[in-house]
Design an enzyme around this catalytic site. Structure first.
Site, PDB file in Angstrom:
ATOM      1  N   LEU A 145     -24.994 -46.191  -6.877  1.00 24.22           N
ATOM      2  CA  LEU A 145     -24.472 -46.323  -8.240  1.00 24.22           C
ATOM      3  C   LEU A 145     -24.126 -44.962  -8.820  1.00 24.22           C
ATOM      4  O   LEU A 145     -22.989 -44.716  -9.228  1.00 24.22           O
ATOM      5  CB  LEU A 145     -25.501 -47.032  -9.129  1.00 24.22           C
ATOM      6  CG  LEU A 145     -25.157 -47.144 -10.621  1.00 24.22           C
ATOM      7  CD1 LEU A 145     -23.890 -47.968 -10.827  1.00 24.22           C
ATOM      8  CD2 LEU A 145     -26.323 -47.743 -11.406  1.00 24.22           C
ATOM      9  N   GLN A 174     -55.215 -30.494 -11.874  1.00 21.21           N
ATOM     10  CA  GLN A 174     -55.926 -29.481 -12.669  1.00 21.21           C
ATOM     11  C   GLN A 174     -57.431 -29.546 -12.437  1.00 21.21           C
ATOM     12  O   GLN A 174     -58.105 -28.505 -12.346  1.00 21.21           O
ATOM     13  CB  GLN A 174     -55.608 -29.685 -14.154  1.00 21.21           C
ATOM     14  CG  GLN A 174     -56.199 -28.629 -15.069  1.00 21.21           C
ATOM     15  CD  GLN A 174     -55.480 -27.286 -14.963  1.00 21.21           C
ATOM     16  OE1 GLN A 174     -54.369 -27.211 -14.450  1.00 21.21           O
ATOM     17  NE2 GLN A 174     -56.115 -26.228 -15.431  1.00 21.21           N
ATOM     18  N   GLU A 190     -33.686 -44.683 -11.699  1.00 24.26           N
ATOM     19  CA  GLU A 190     -33.619 -46.046 -12.257  1.00 24.26           C
ATOM     20  C   GLU A 190     -33.375 -46.011 -13.769  1.00 24.26           C
ATOM     21  O   GLU A 190     -33.789 -46.901 -14.505  1.00 24.26           O
ATOM     22  CB  GLU A 190     -34.903 -46.850 -11.955  1.00 24.26           C
ATOM     23  CG  GLU A 190     -35.314 -46.876 -10.503  1.00 24.26           C
ATOM     24  CD  GLU A 190     -34.411 -47.727  -9.628  1.00 24.26           C
ATOM     25  OE1 GLU A 190     -33.314 -48.087 -10.086  1.00 24.26           O
ATOM     26  OE2 GLU A 190     -34.792 -48.020  -8.490  1.00 24.26           O
TER      27      GLU A 190
END
Length: 389
Positions: free
Chosen positions: A133, A344, A371
């Site tokens: 697309l 972290q 998306e």
């Protein structure tokens, strides 16, 4: 995950079939994906042999009809599968999602001849599919795509290029959105382009932040001939097909984020329970306990929202698109933050490849973009609330 899925309260208590699907997927991922995911990432290796092994499990056509080899499952079943696969490797899971989106489009919008000809090979994973697309000049504005298809005898002749195509150069079919008519969405059509179509070529491998295990290339059409019989539905239906596919794709990629973040959270729990500082394990420090608590809360909230959106899509609820957008936005943002927090909590070790945290962070980052970017998700949600301009 167990608390939500198995609590016996609310609408998301899993039935026996769903529990079996999830356990089968977890077992496959633990044996065939997780032990190799870091190597695939480091070596930029596309594990075609392992991907094809998912075919006999029913992962080649999760929500395709059974008469063409599909599993005939619901969207809620699908998110369970993608979530479980992504706990082993989000990149692997996301490629299975993309393949399923393309197969679903053929199953839903293709003719009976197209379905019987193409889908058995896709649902078995003998063939893999990519979805085309996005273009170099049109991403969020999908209706502005410029790849052109002109009817010539019994063929369409394609010219243009598609950008950021997962699996490009390795897959057998490309479900491609092309312009056959006027500007805007009404001039877009959908064609199934075989990999051996004359005039089809591919750009070099993109060097990406994450998703290293799957190839990403441009797909280039230069007077590329595709049989007219490969048109899905009718000319002008392509944008509708693309948008319908994206609702499910957004849920799938959210599930991939959720699985990856859950894995990161579990790694953080194990690490903080073992690592000692100042005479005690670091999970005894309240600041770290609060961080773990927030991560657990956020994952649980993301899971409920995702499962609700999937149930709405299964029910064809009128607000399913809004819920798909909300789930995609919230889950991918939240899960990236959870994975980053888990890194972290590992301190310097989180930055090392062998611990797997930095891979999860890199893999999940792109889910906030593809998306439909999360900014576009906000546009979709707002349109449902206040209407279009």
């Amino acid at each position: 995950m167990e608390a939500i899925a198995e609590s016996g309260s609310g609408q998301f208590t899993l039935n026996a079939d769903q529990r079996a699907i999830r356990e089968m997927t977890r077992s496959f991922a633990a044996d065939h994906v997780a032990p190799f995911a870091l190597d695939w990432d480091r070596e930029r290796h596309f594990p075609l042999n392992v991907i094809r092994q998912t075919g006999p499990l029913g992962f080649g056509g999760i929500y395709c009809a059974e008469d063409v080899g599909g599993s005939g499952l619901k969207r809620l079943d699908a998110v369970l599968i993608f979530e479980a696969l992504a706990a082993a490797c989000p990149g692997f899971s996301s490629f299975i999602s993309i393949h399923n989106m393309a197969a679903w489009m053929i199953d839903t919008f293709g003719s009976e001849v197209q379905r019987k000809r193409l889908l058995p090979k896709l649902t078995s994973m003998k063939w893999l599919a990519s979805y085309c697309l996005t273009e170099p000049g049109s991403g969020s504005d999908a209706a502005a795509l410029r790849t052109k298809a002109v009817k010539s005898g019994g063929d369409y002749v394609l010219n243009g290029a598609k950008q950021f195509i997962s699996g490009a150069g390795e897959t057998e079919l490309y479900v491609t959105m092309v312009r056959t008519g006027e500007d805007g969405p009404k001039g877009v059509s959908a064609l199934v382009v075989p990999a051996d179509a004359p005039g089809l070529s591919f750009g070099p491998l993109e060097k990406k932040m994450g998703w290293h295990m799957q190839p990403t290339r441009q797909v280039i059409f230069e007077d590329c001939k595709v049989p007219a019989e490969n048109l899905l539905a009718n000319e002008g239906d392509g944008f509708r097909i693309a948008m319908a596919g994206l609702d499910g794709g957004r849920l799938n990629i959210a599930a991939c984020s959720l699985g990856g973040a859950q894995a990161a959270h579990e790694k953080a729990q194990a690490y903080t329970a073992a690592r000692e500082a100042f005479g005690k394990t670091i999970n005894r420090f309240q600041a770290l306990q609060f961080k773990l608590a927030d991560m657990e809360t956020n994952l649980s909230a993301a899971r409920v929202l995702l499962y609700t959106a999937a149930a709405k899509l299964d029910a064809r609820a009128p607000d399913a698109s809004k819920w798909s957008a909300m789930a995609k936005r919230f889950v991918t943002d939240t899960c990236f933050d959870v994975a980053n927090d888990a890194l972290q909590l590992h301190g310097g070790y989180g930055y090392l490849h062998d611990y797997g945290l930095e891979k999860l962070v890199r893999d999940l980052r792109v889910h906030q973009i593809l998306e439909g970017t999360n900014e576009i998700m906000r546009v979709i949600i707002a349109r449902h609330l206040v209407g279009k301009e």
